[in-house]
Design an enzyme around this catalytic site. Sequence first.
Site, PDB file in Angstrom:
ATOM      1  N   SER A  35      34.757  39.082  33.656  1.00 51.70           N
ATOM      2  CA  SER A  35      35.004  40.075  32.612  1.00 51.70           C
ATOM      3  C   SER A  35      33.689  40.770  32.249  1.00 51.70           C
ATOM      4  CB  SER A  35      35.677  39.410  31.403  1.00 51.70           C
ATOM      5  OG  SER A  35      36.223  40.378  30.532  1.00 51.70           O
ATOM      6  N   GLU A  41      46.239  40.305  34.556  1.00 52.57           N
ATOM      7  CA  GLU A  41      45.100  40.574  33.670  1.00 52.57           C
ATOM      8  C   GLU A  41      45.527  40.991  32.256  1.00 52.57           C
ATOM      9  OE1 GLU A  41      41.905  40.203  34.292  1.00 52.57           O
ATOM     10  OE2 GLU A  41      41.574  40.413  36.445  1.00 52.57           O
ATOM     11  N   HIS A  53      44.242  37.169  32.344  1.00 58.72           N
ATOM     12  CA  HIS A  53      42.805  37.431  32.385  1.00 58.72           C
ATOM     13  C   HIS A  53      42.023  36.149  32.128  1.00 58.72           C
ATOM     14  CE1 HIS A  53      39.195  39.906  31.938  1.00 58.72           C
ATOM     15  NE2 HIS A  53      38.933  39.317  30.790  1.00 58.72           N
TER      16      HIS A  53
END
Length: 554
Positions: free
Chosen positions: A209, A327, A421
Amino acid sequence: MITLLSIALASAAAIPAPAAPVVAAPAGTVSGTAEGGIRVFRGIPYATPPVGALRWRAPVRLPRWKGTRSATAFGAACVQPQGSTATIYSGAPMPVSEDCLTLNVWAPANARNAPVMVWIHGGALVSGSSREPMYDGRKLAERGIIVVSINYRLGVLGWLAHPGLSAESAQHVSGNYGLLDQIAALSWVHDNIAAFGGAPRKVTIAGESAGGLSALYLMTAPAARGLFAGAIAQSAYMISMPELHRGVFGAPAWETGGQALGGALKTPDVASLRAIDAQTLTDSAAKLGFAPFGVVDGVVLPRQMVDAFDRGEQARVPVLTGFNQGEIRSLRMLAPKPPADAASYEREIRDRYGELADAFLRLYPAADYPQSILATTRDALYGWTAERVVRRQTALGQRAYLYLFDHGYPAADAADLHAFHASELPYVFGTFATTPPRWPRVPDTAGERALSDAMLDYWAGFVRDARPVARAAAAWPAYGADRHYMHFAATPQARRDLMPGMFALNESVMCRRRATGTIGWNWNVGLAAPKLPPAADCARPAGAQPGVSANPTR
Protein backbone atom coordinates in the site's frame (compact mmCIF):
# COMPACT_ATOMS: atom_id res chain seq x y z
CA MET A 1 8.62 -35.88 47.98
CA ILE A 2 10.63 -35.74 44.79
CA THR A 3 8.54 -36.32 41.70
CA LEU A 4 9.36 -36.70 38.05
CA LEU A 5 7.73 -33.32 37.44
CA SER A 6 9.90 -31.58 40.03
CA ILE A 7 13.02 -33.19 38.55
CA ALA A 8 12.01 -32.01 35.07
CA LEU A 9 11.36 -28.48 36.31
CA ALA A 10 14.67 -28.36 38.13
CA SER A 11 16.49 -29.59 35.03
CA ALA A 12 14.79 -26.98 32.87
CA ALA A 13 15.71 -24.25 35.33
CA ALA A 14 19.34 -25.38 35.20
CA ILE A 15 19.56 -24.81 31.44
CA PRO A 16 21.04 -21.34 30.90
CA ALA A 17 19.05 -18.88 28.82
CA PRO A 18 20.55 -18.07 25.42
CA ALA A 19 23.12 -15.32 25.66
CA ALA A 20 21.85 -11.97 24.43
CA PRO A 21 23.36 -11.31 21.01
CA VAL A 22 25.63 -8.28 20.86
CA VAL A 23 26.63 -6.56 17.62
CA ALA A 24 29.32 -3.90 17.35
CA ALA A 25 28.14 -1.88 14.36
CA PRO A 26 29.65 1.34 13.00
CA ALA A 27 26.67 3.22 14.47
CA GLY A 28 27.38 1.74 17.92
CA THR A 29 27.09 -1.50 19.86
CA VAL A 30 23.61 -3.01 20.39
CA SER A 31 22.32 -5.89 22.48
CA GLY A 32 19.26 -7.78 21.30
CA THR A 33 17.46 -11.04 21.97
CA ALA A 34 17.87 -14.60 20.70
CA GLU A 35 14.63 -16.13 19.44
CA GLY A 36 15.32 -19.63 18.25
CA GLY A 37 17.97 -19.38 15.56
CA ILE A 38 17.20 -15.71 14.91
CA ARG A 39 18.83 -12.69 16.49
CA VAL A 40 16.38 -9.82 16.94
CA PHE A 41 17.26 -6.17 17.55
CA ARG A 42 14.38 -3.77 18.13
CA GLY A 43 14.15 0.00 18.29
CA ILE A 44 17.59 0.91 16.91
CA PRO A 45 17.73 4.65 16.09
CA TYR A 46 18.91 5.33 12.55
CA ALA A 47 18.88 9.15 12.54
CA THR A 48 18.46 12.09 14.87
CA PRO A 49 14.74 12.99 14.80
CA PRO A 50 14.03 16.61 13.86
CA VAL A 51 11.48 17.50 16.57
CA GLY A 52 9.93 20.64 18.03
CA ALA A 53 11.80 23.70 16.77
CA LEU A 54 13.67 21.49 14.27
CA ARG A 55 10.49 19.90 12.89
CA TRP A 56 10.27 19.59 9.08
CA ARG A 57 13.93 19.20 8.39
CA ALA A 58 15.87 16.36 6.85
CA PRO A 59 16.92 13.64 9.29
CA VAL A 60 20.45 14.05 10.65
CA ARG A 61 23.03 11.29 10.85
CA LEU A 62 23.49 10.06 14.41
CA PRO A 63 26.94 10.27 16.00
CA ARG A 64 28.25 6.91 17.16
CA TRP A 65 26.85 6.16 20.59
CA LYS A 66 29.04 5.04 23.47
CA GLY A 67 28.60 1.83 25.41
CA THR A 68 26.07 -0.86 24.54
CA ARG A 69 22.54 0.19 23.67
CA SER A 70 19.70 -2.15 24.59
CA ALA A 71 17.73 -3.13 21.48
CA THR A 72 15.12 -5.37 23.07
CA ALA A 73 12.00 -3.17 22.74
CA PHE A 74 10.38 -1.55 19.74
CA GLY A 75 10.64 2.20 19.42
CA ALA A 76 7.58 4.43 19.52
CA ALA A 77 5.48 4.75 16.38
CA CYS A 78 5.58 8.06 14.58
CA VAL A 79 2.83 10.49 15.56
CA GLN A 80 -0.46 9.71 13.80
CA PRO A 81 -4.13 10.63 14.23
CA GLN A 82 -5.71 9.31 17.41
CA GLY A 83 -9.30 8.31 18.04
CA SER A 84 -10.20 7.50 14.44
CA THR A 85 -12.93 5.02 13.55
CA ALA A 86 -11.87 1.42 14.14
CA THR A 87 -11.44 -0.75 11.04
CA ILE A 88 -10.13 -4.23 10.34
CA TYR A 89 -6.68 -2.63 10.16
CA SER A 90 -6.83 -1.09 13.66
CA GLY A 91 -4.43 -2.65 16.11
CA ALA A 92 -3.85 -2.28 19.83
CA PRO A 93 -2.94 1.23 21.02
CA MET A 94 0.78 1.91 20.74
CA PRO A 95 3.07 4.65 22.02
CA VAL A 96 3.73 7.47 19.58
CA SER A 97 6.38 10.17 19.50
CA GLU A 98 8.18 12.59 17.24
CA ASP A 99 11.28 10.70 18.36
CA CYS A 100 10.39 7.72 16.19
CA LEU A 101 13.14 7.21 13.62
CA THR A 102 14.01 3.64 14.56
CA LEU A 103 14.34 0.30 12.83
CA ASN A 104 14.28 -3.38 13.75
CA VAL A 105 16.47 -6.25 12.56
CA TRP A 106 15.77 -9.99 12.33
CA ALA A 107 18.97 -11.83 11.37
CA PRO A 108 19.84 -15.53 11.22
CA ALA A 109 22.35 -16.37 13.95
CA ASN A 110 24.84 -17.63 11.36
CA ALA A 111 24.23 -14.90 8.76
CA ARG A 112 27.22 -14.12 6.58
CA ASN A 113 26.83 -11.78 3.61
CA ALA A 114 23.08 -12.48 3.72
CA PRO A 115 20.60 -10.66 1.46
CA VAL A 116 18.45 -8.02 3.15
CA MET A 117 14.80 -7.01 2.86
CA VAL A 118 13.90 -3.53 4.15
CA TRP A 119 10.17 -3.42 4.94
CA ILE A 120 8.24 -0.13 4.63
CA HIS A 121 4.86 -0.26 6.35
CA GLY A 122 1.61 0.92 4.80
CA GLY A 123 -1.09 3.20 6.18
CA ALA A 124 -1.71 5.87 3.49
CA LEU A 125 1.39 7.78 4.73
CA VAL A 126 -0.85 8.69 7.70
CA SER A 127 -0.64 5.74 10.09
CA GLY A 128 1.13 2.46 10.80
CA SER A 129 4.37 1.39 12.40
CA SER A 130 7.23 -1.08 12.10
CA ARG A 131 6.21 -2.48 15.49
CA GLU A 132 2.95 -4.00 14.20
CA PRO A 133 2.97 -7.71 15.12
CA MET A 134 1.89 -8.78 11.62
CA TYR A 135 5.27 -7.53 10.29
CA ASP A 136 7.35 -9.86 12.46
CA GLY A 137 10.30 -10.87 10.30
CA ARG A 138 11.23 -14.15 12.00
CA LYS A 139 9.84 -16.62 9.46
CA LEU A 140 11.39 -14.76 6.53
CA ALA A 141 14.69 -14.65 8.39
CA GLU A 142 14.48 -18.41 8.93
CA ARG A 143 14.81 -18.64 5.14
CA GLY A 144 18.28 -17.12 5.25
CA ILE A 145 17.59 -13.43 4.70
CA ILE A 146 17.85 -10.46 7.05
CA VAL A 147 14.66 -8.46 7.56
CA VAL A 148 14.74 -4.79 8.55
CA SER A 149 11.54 -2.86 9.26
CA ILE A 150 11.54 0.93 9.57
CA ASN A 151 9.52 3.86 10.87
CA TYR A 152 9.21 7.13 8.97
CA ARG A 153 7.42 10.41 9.66
CA LEU A 154 3.72 10.41 8.82
CA GLY A 155 0.93 12.83 7.95
CA VAL A 156 1.52 16.55 8.30
CA LEU A 157 4.79 15.96 10.19
CA GLY A 158 6.23 13.95 7.31
CA TRP A 159 4.83 15.46 4.16
CA LEU A 160 4.03 19.18 4.66
CA ALA A 161 5.34 21.71 2.14
CA HIS A 162 5.33 25.43 2.89
CA PRO A 163 7.12 28.50 1.43
CA GLY A 164 8.67 29.16 4.83
CA LEU A 165 10.11 25.67 4.93
CA SER A 166 11.40 25.92 1.36
CA ALA A 167 13.12 29.21 2.28
CA GLU A 168 14.99 27.41 5.08
CA SER A 169 16.23 24.67 2.74
CA ALA A 170 19.56 24.96 0.96
CA GLN A 171 17.83 23.34 -2.03
CA HIS A 172 14.73 25.57 -1.70
CA VAL A 173 12.34 22.65 -1.39
CA SER A 174 10.02 21.26 1.27
CA GLY A 175 7.81 18.23 1.81
CA ASN A 176 8.98 14.64 1.33
CA TYR A 177 10.39 14.45 4.87
CA GLY A 178 8.98 10.95 5.34
CA LEU A 179 10.74 9.87 2.15
CA LEU A 180 13.99 11.44 3.35
CA ASP A 181 13.58 9.34 6.49
CA GLN A 182 13.30 6.20 4.37
CA ILE A 183 16.44 7.15 2.46
CA ALA A 184 18.25 7.80 5.76
CA ALA A 185 17.20 4.35 6.98
CA LEU A 186 18.52 2.78 3.78
CA SER A 187 21.79 4.67 4.24
CA TRP A 188 22.03 3.29 7.80
CA VAL A 189 21.43 -0.21 6.48
CA HIS A 190 24.11 0.29 3.83
CA ASP A 191 26.64 1.40 6.44
CA ASN A 192 25.78 -1.01 9.26
CA ILE A 193 24.11 -4.18 8.03
CA ALA A 194 27.39 -6.03 7.43
CA ALA A 195 27.90 -6.09 11.21
CA PHE A 196 24.65 -8.09 11.50
CA GLY A 197 25.77 -10.52 8.77
CA GLY A 198 24.09 -8.73 5.88
CA ALA A 199 25.27 -7.77 2.40
CA PRO A 200 25.02 -3.98 1.79
CA ARG A 201 24.85 -4.53 -1.97
CA LYS A 202 22.01 -7.08 -1.76
CA VAL A 203 19.26 -4.95 -0.26
CA THR A 204 15.68 -5.20 -1.53
CA ILE A 205 13.15 -2.53 -0.57
CA ALA A 206 9.66 -3.85 0.04
CA GLY A 207 6.32 -2.47 1.14
CA GLU A 208 2.55 -2.74 0.82
CA SER A 209 0.00 0.00 0.00
CA ALA A 210 1.69 3.27 1.05
CA GLY A 211 4.81 1.14 1.58
CA GLY A 212 4.52 -0.03 -2.04
CA LEU A 213 3.99 3.59 -3.11
CA SER A 214 7.12 4.47 -1.14
CA ALA A 215 9.04 1.78 -3.03
CA LEU A 216 8.05 3.47 -6.29
CA TYR A 217 9.05 6.88 -4.89
CA LEU A 218 12.43 5.42 -3.94
CA MET A 219 12.85 3.96 -7.42
CA THR A 220 12.61 7.50 -8.84
CA ALA A 221 14.50 9.35 -6.06
CA PRO A 222 18.12 10.14 -7.06
CA ALA A 223 19.29 10.15 -3.44
CA ALA A 224 18.19 6.52 -3.02
CA ARG A 225 20.09 5.29 -6.06
CA GLY A 226 22.61 2.60 -5.20
CA LEU A 227 21.06 1.90 -1.78
CA PHE A 228 19.00 -1.07 -3.00
CA ALA A 229 19.27 -3.75 -5.65
CA GLY A 230 15.66 -4.88 -5.94
CA ALA A 231 12.13 -3.75 -5.16
CA ILE A 232 8.89 -5.39 -4.00
CA ALA A 233 5.76 -3.24 -4.36
CA GLN A 234 2.54 -4.81 -3.07
CA SER A 235 -0.68 -2.93 -3.93
CA ALA A 236 1.23 0.19 -4.97
CA TYR A 237 -0.38 3.06 -6.86
CA MET A 238 1.32 5.26 -9.46
CA ILE A 239 -1.16 8.11 -9.20
CA SER A 240 -0.65 11.73 -10.25
CA MET A 241 1.42 13.76 -7.79
CA PRO A 242 1.24 17.36 -6.61
CA GLU A 243 4.08 19.67 -7.53
CA LEU A 244 5.78 22.11 -5.20
CA HIS A 245 5.35 25.44 -6.97
CA ARG A 246 2.46 25.01 -9.40
CA GLY A 247 -0.95 23.45 -9.53
CA VAL A 248 -1.13 20.39 -11.77
CA PHE A 249 -3.56 17.57 -12.44
CA GLY A 250 -6.25 19.10 -10.27
CA ALA A 251 -4.02 19.51 -7.21
CA PRO A 252 -2.88 22.92 -5.94
CA ALA A 253 0.77 23.85 -5.62
CA TRP A 254 1.87 21.89 -2.55
CA GLU A 255 3.40 24.97 -0.92
CA THR A 256 0.08 26.76 -1.38
CA GLY A 257 -1.68 23.85 0.25
CA GLY A 258 0.66 24.16 3.23
CA GLN A 259 -0.10 27.85 3.51
CA ALA A 260 -3.82 27.12 3.39
CA LEU A 261 -3.44 24.61 6.21
CA GLY A 262 -1.53 27.17 8.25
CA GLY A 263 -4.30 29.69 7.67
CA ALA A 264 -6.96 27.24 8.80
CA LEU A 265 -4.93 26.56 11.95
CA LYS A 266 -4.43 30.31 12.50
CA THR A 267 -0.66 29.91 12.32
CA PRO A 268 0.78 32.64 10.09
CA ASP A 269 4.29 31.23 9.81
CA VAL A 270 6.42 28.14 10.25
CA ALA A 271 7.44 29.11 13.77
CA SER A 272 3.78 29.15 14.80
CA LEU A 273 3.26 25.71 13.27
CA ARG A 274 6.28 24.36 15.12
CA ALA A 275 4.90 25.71 18.39
CA ILE A 276 1.86 23.41 18.17
CA ASP A 277 2.09 20.11 20.02
CA ALA A 278 2.83 17.30 17.55
CA GLN A 279 -0.27 15.25 18.40
CA THR A 280 -2.58 18.29 18.33
CA LEU A 281 -1.15 19.37 14.99
CA THR A 282 -1.50 15.88 13.53
CA ASP A 283 -5.10 15.47 14.69
CA SER A 284 -6.08 18.97 13.56
CA ALA A 285 -4.53 18.60 10.11
CA ALA A 286 -6.26 15.25 9.60
CA LYS A 287 -9.64 16.74 10.57
CA LEU A 288 -9.05 19.55 8.07
CA GLY A 289 -8.48 16.99 5.32
CA PHE A 290 -4.71 17.16 4.94
CA ALA A 291 -3.71 14.17 2.80
CA PRO A 292 0.02 13.42 2.58
CA PHE A 293 1.69 12.67 -0.75
CA GLY A 294 5.14 12.74 -2.19
CA VAL A 295 5.64 16.05 -3.98
CA VAL A 296 7.48 16.70 -7.23
CA ASP A 297 10.09 19.19 -6.07
CA GLY A 298 12.74 18.74 -8.76
CA VAL A 299 15.25 17.46 -6.20
CA VAL A 300 14.03 14.61 -3.98
CA LEU A 301 11.40 13.59 -6.54
CA PRO A 302 12.42 15.17 -9.85
CA ARG A 303 9.26 14.45 -11.87
CA GLN A 304 5.96 12.59 -12.00
CA MET A 305 6.43 8.86 -11.48
CA VAL A 306 4.78 8.01 -14.80
CA ASP A 307 7.19 10.33 -16.59
CA ALA A 308 10.23 8.95 -14.78
CA PHE A 309 9.25 5.37 -15.67
CA ASP A 310 8.46 6.34 -19.28
CA ARG A 311 11.87 7.98 -19.63
CA GLY A 312 13.66 4.99 -18.14
CA GLU A 313 14.99 7.08 -15.27
CA GLN A 314 13.83 4.76 -12.49
CA ALA A 315 16.20 2.43 -10.68
CA ARG A 316 17.26 -0.40 -13.01
CA VAL A 317 16.54 -3.21 -10.59
CA PRO A 318 14.44 -6.39 -10.63
CA VAL A 319 10.91 -5.98 -9.28
CA LEU A 320 8.17 -8.14 -7.81
CA THR A 321 4.77 -6.45 -7.76
CA GLY A 322 1.07 -7.23 -7.75
CA PHE A 323 -2.31 -6.57 -6.22
CA ASN A 324 -5.32 -8.24 -4.64
CA GLN A 325 -8.57 -9.25 -6.31
CA GLY A 326 -10.71 -7.66 -3.59
CA GLU A 327 -8.64 -4.54 -2.84
CA ILE A 328 -11.65 -2.23 -2.55
CA ARG A 329 -13.86 -4.58 -0.52
CA SER A 330 -12.21 -3.23 2.63
CA LEU A 331 -11.70 0.28 1.21
CA ARG A 332 -15.18 1.10 0.00
CA MET A 333 -14.70 4.77 0.82
CA LEU A 334 -12.50 4.91 -2.31
CA ALA A 335 -15.34 3.78 -4.60
CA PRO A 336 -18.21 5.99 -5.76
CA LYS A 337 -21.73 5.43 -4.50
CA PRO A 338 -23.64 2.89 -6.62
CA PRO A 339 -26.48 4.26 -8.80
CA ALA A 340 -30.13 3.21 -8.58
CA ASP A 341 -29.92 0.55 -11.28
CA ALA A 342 -27.91 -0.95 -14.14
CA ALA A 343 -29.40 1.41 -16.72
CA SER A 344 -28.27 4.43 -14.71
CA TYR A 345 -24.79 2.93 -14.37
CA GLU A 346 -24.44 2.36 -18.12
CA ARG A 347 -25.78 5.82 -18.94
CA GLU A 348 -23.29 7.46 -16.60
CA ILE A 349 -20.36 5.44 -17.97
CA ARG A 350 -21.22 6.25 -21.57
CA ASP A 351 -21.51 9.93 -20.74
CA ARG A 352 -18.16 9.99 -18.94
CA TYR A 353 -16.05 7.64 -21.08
CA GLY A 354 -17.32 8.51 -24.56
CA GLU A 355 -15.51 6.56 -27.24
CA LEU A 356 -13.89 4.30 -24.62
CA ALA A 357 -17.24 3.40 -23.03
CA ASP A 358 -17.65 0.13 -24.94
CA ALA A 359 -14.21 -1.05 -23.83
CA PHE A 360 -14.98 0.05 -20.28
CA LEU A 361 -18.32 -1.77 -20.15
CA ARG A 362 -16.79 -4.98 -21.49
CA LEU A 363 -14.45 -4.99 -18.51
CA TYR A 364 -16.89 -3.57 -15.97
CA PRO A 365 -20.38 -4.51 -17.17
CA ALA A 366 -23.63 -2.92 -16.07
CA ALA A 367 -25.18 -6.34 -15.46
CA ASP A 368 -23.11 -6.67 -12.28
CA TYR A 369 -22.53 -3.00 -11.57
CA PRO A 370 -21.94 -3.24 -7.77
CA GLN A 371 -18.96 -5.55 -8.40
CA SER A 372 -17.92 -3.56 -11.46
CA ILE A 373 -17.63 -0.43 -9.33
CA LEU A 374 -15.23 -2.19 -6.95
CA ALA A 375 -13.20 -3.62 -9.84
CA THR A 376 -12.97 -0.25 -11.57
CA THR A 377 -11.28 1.46 -8.62
CA ARG A 378 -9.10 -1.59 -7.93
CA ASP A 379 -7.73 -1.66 -11.46
CA ALA A 380 -7.25 2.10 -11.91
CA LEU A 381 -5.17 2.27 -8.74
CA TYR A 382 -3.49 -1.07 -8.18
CA GLY A 383 -3.89 -3.32 -11.22
CA TRP A 384 -2.74 -0.77 -13.79
CA THR A 385 0.17 0.28 -11.58
CA ALA A 386 1.44 -3.26 -11.09
CA GLU A 387 1.35 -4.08 -14.78
CA ARG A 388 2.86 -0.72 -15.72
CA VAL A 389 5.81 -1.34 -13.42
CA VAL A 390 6.55 -4.83 -14.76
CA ARG A 391 6.23 -3.62 -18.35
CA ARG A 392 8.64 -0.74 -17.80
CA GLN A 393 11.22 -2.84 -15.94
CA THR A 394 10.99 -5.56 -18.59
CA ALA A 395 11.65 -2.93 -21.26
CA LEU A 396 14.81 -1.98 -19.35
CA GLY A 397 16.01 -5.59 -19.43
CA GLN A 398 15.27 -6.24 -15.77
CA ARG A 399 13.51 -9.32 -14.40
CA ALA A 400 9.99 -8.42 -13.33
CA TYR A 401 7.42 -10.62 -11.61
CA LEU A 402 3.67 -9.93 -11.44
CA TYR A 403 1.05 -11.51 -9.18
CA LEU A 404 -2.67 -11.43 -8.42
CA PHE A 405 -3.63 -12.43 -4.87
CA ASP A 406 -7.08 -14.02 -5.25
CA HIS A 407 -7.17 -16.17 -2.14
CA GLY A 408 -10.23 -16.46 0.05
CA TYR A 409 -10.84 -18.19 3.35
CA PRO A 410 -14.06 -18.67 5.34
CA ALA A 411 -13.98 -15.69 7.72
CA ALA A 412 -13.01 -13.22 4.99
CA ASP A 413 -15.40 -14.55 2.36
CA ALA A 414 -18.29 -14.62 4.86
CA ALA A 415 -17.68 -10.91 5.50
CA ASP A 416 -17.63 -10.15 1.75
CA LEU A 417 -13.89 -9.46 2.02
CA HIS A 418 -12.50 -11.97 -0.45
CA ALA A 419 -8.81 -11.14 -1.06
CA PHE A 420 -9.18 -7.71 0.55
CA HIS A 421 -6.52 -5.00 0.63
CA ALA A 422 -3.46 -6.21 2.59
CA SER A 423 -4.90 -9.70 3.11
CA GLU A 424 -1.73 -11.20 1.61
CA LEU A 425 0.41 -9.86 4.47
CA PRO A 426 -0.12 -12.69 7.01
CA TYR A 427 0.84 -15.13 4.24
CA VAL A 428 3.96 -13.18 3.23
CA PHE A 429 5.16 -12.93 6.86
CA GLY A 430 3.66 -16.18 8.18
CA THR A 431 1.87 -14.29 10.96
CA PHE A 432 -1.63 -15.78 11.08
CA ALA A 433 -1.73 -15.52 14.87
CA THR A 434 -0.83 -11.83 15.12
CA THR A 435 -3.26 -10.08 12.76
CA PRO A 436 -5.19 -7.07 14.17
CA PRO A 437 -8.19 -7.82 16.42
CA ARG A 438 -10.88 -7.13 13.79
CA TRP A 439 -9.03 -8.86 10.95
CA PRO A 440 -10.94 -11.89 9.60
CA ARG A 441 -9.13 -14.71 11.33
CA VAL A 442 -7.02 -16.92 9.05
CA PRO A 443 -7.60 -20.59 9.91
CA ASP A 444 -4.49 -22.50 10.91
CA THR A 445 -4.96 -25.36 8.46
CA ALA A 446 -2.55 -27.36 6.33
CA GLY A 447 -3.77 -25.62 3.17
CA GLU A 448 -3.35 -22.13 4.56
CA ARG A 449 0.09 -22.95 5.96
CA ALA A 450 1.16 -24.40 2.61
CA LEU A 451 0.15 -21.22 0.79
CA SER A 452 1.97 -19.10 3.35
CA ASP A 453 5.08 -21.29 3.11
CA ALA A 454 5.06 -20.87 -0.66
CA MET A 455 4.76 -17.09 -0.43
CA LEU A 456 7.48 -16.91 2.23
CA ASP A 457 9.69 -18.92 -0.12
CA TYR A 458 8.87 -16.78 -3.16
CA TRP A 459 9.53 -13.49 -1.35
CA ALA A 460 12.72 -14.73 0.30
CA GLY A 461 13.90 -16.17 -3.02
CA PHE A 462 13.38 -12.86 -4.76
CA VAL A 463 15.32 -11.05 -2.02
CA ARG A 464 18.08 -13.66 -2.22
CA ASP A 465 18.73 -13.71 -5.97
CA ALA A 466 15.90 -11.83 -7.73
CA ARG A 467 14.10 -15.09 -8.54
CA PRO A 468 10.94 -16.02 -6.61
CA VAL A 469 11.33 -19.77 -6.14
CA ALA A 470 9.31 -21.95 -3.74
CA ARG A 471 10.38 -25.44 -2.69
CA ALA A 472 6.97 -27.09 -3.04
CA ALA A 473 5.00 -24.81 -5.37
CA ALA A 474 4.73 -23.84 -9.02
CA ALA A 475 7.55 -22.14 -10.90
CA TRP A 476 6.97 -18.38 -11.23
CA PRO A 477 8.10 -17.14 -14.64
CA ALA A 478 9.08 -13.53 -15.22
CA TYR A 479 6.51 -11.28 -16.86
CA GLY A 480 8.42 -11.13 -20.15
CA ALA A 481 6.97 -11.02 -23.65
CA ASP A 482 4.34 -13.63 -22.73
CA ARG A 483 2.94 -11.54 -19.87
CA HIS A 484 3.27 -14.22 -17.21
CA TYR A 485 1.90 -13.72 -13.71
CA MET A 486 1.34 -15.80 -10.59
CA HIS A 487 -2.26 -16.35 -9.51
CA PHE A 488 -2.51 -16.96 -5.77
CA ALA A 489 -5.82 -18.71 -5.06
CA ALA A 490 -6.02 -22.01 -3.16
CA THR A 491 -2.54 -22.70 -4.49
CA PRO A 492 -0.11 -20.66 -6.62
CA GLN A 493 -0.62 -21.18 -10.36
CA ALA A 494 1.37 -19.52 -13.15
CA ARG A 495 -0.83 -17.91 -15.79
CA ARG A 496 -0.58 -15.54 -18.74
CA ASP A 497 -2.16 -12.23 -19.78
CA LEU A 498 -3.73 -10.83 -16.63
CA MET A 499 -7.19 -9.30 -17.18
CA PRO A 500 -6.91 -8.66 -20.95
CA GLY A 501 -7.75 -5.06 -21.83
CA MET A 502 -7.45 -3.74 -18.27
CA PHE A 503 -4.02 -2.19 -18.66
CA ALA A 504 -4.69 -0.70 -22.10
CA LEU A 505 -7.90 1.01 -20.97
CA ASN A 506 -6.40 2.55 -17.85
CA GLU A 507 -3.23 3.56 -19.67
CA SER A 508 -5.29 5.34 -22.33
CA VAL A 509 -7.32 7.21 -19.73
CA MET A 510 -4.16 8.22 -17.87
CA CYS A 511 -2.51 9.34 -21.08
CA ARG A 512 -5.41 11.62 -22.02
CA ARG A 513 -5.59 13.13 -18.56
CA ARG A 514 -1.85 13.66 -18.39
CA ALA A 515 -1.99 15.50 -21.73
CA THR A 516 -4.48 18.04 -20.32
CA GLY A 517 -2.23 18.90 -17.39
CA THR A 518 -5.35 19.59 -15.33
CA ILE A 519 -6.97 16.20 -14.61
CA GLY A 520 -5.45 13.73 -12.18
CA TRP A 521 -5.51 9.94 -12.32
CA ASN A 522 -6.34 8.47 -8.94
CA TRP A 523 -9.71 7.67 -7.38
CA ASN A 524 -11.70 9.68 -9.94
CA VAL A 525 -12.68 6.70 -12.08
CA GLY A 526 -15.87 4.98 -13.22
CA LEU A 527 -18.89 6.85 -11.90
CA ALA A 528 -16.57 9.48 -10.38
CA ALA A 529 -14.68 10.15 -13.62
CA PRO A 530 -14.73 13.51 -15.36
CA LYS A 531 -15.59 13.50 -19.04
CA LEU A 532 -12.94 11.77 -21.10
CA PRO A 533 -10.49 14.25 -22.65
CA PRO A 534 -9.69 14.03 -26.38
CA ALA A 535 -7.28 11.42 -27.64
CA ALA A 536 -3.64 12.32 -27.01
CA ASP A 537 -0.31 11.27 -28.44
CA CYS A 538 1.17 8.94 -25.86
CA ALA A 539 4.35 8.30 -27.80
CA ARG A 540 7.59 8.10 -25.89
CA PRO A 541 8.18 11.45 -24.14
CA ALA A 542 11.22 13.61 -24.81
CA GLY A 543 14.27 12.17 -23.10
CA ALA A 544 12.86 8.64 -22.87
CA GLN A 545 15.27 5.76 -23.23
CA PRO A 546 15.14 3.77 -26.48
CA GLY A 547 12.78 0.83 -26.24
CA VAL A 548 10.71 2.45 -23.48
CA SER A 549 7.38 3.58 -24.89
CA ALA A 550 4.35 5.04 -23.17
CA ASN A 551 2.07 3.20 -25.58
CA PRO A 552 0.26 0.13 -24.27
CA THR A 553 0.61 -2.83 -26.59
CA ARG A 554 -2.78 -4.27 -25.78
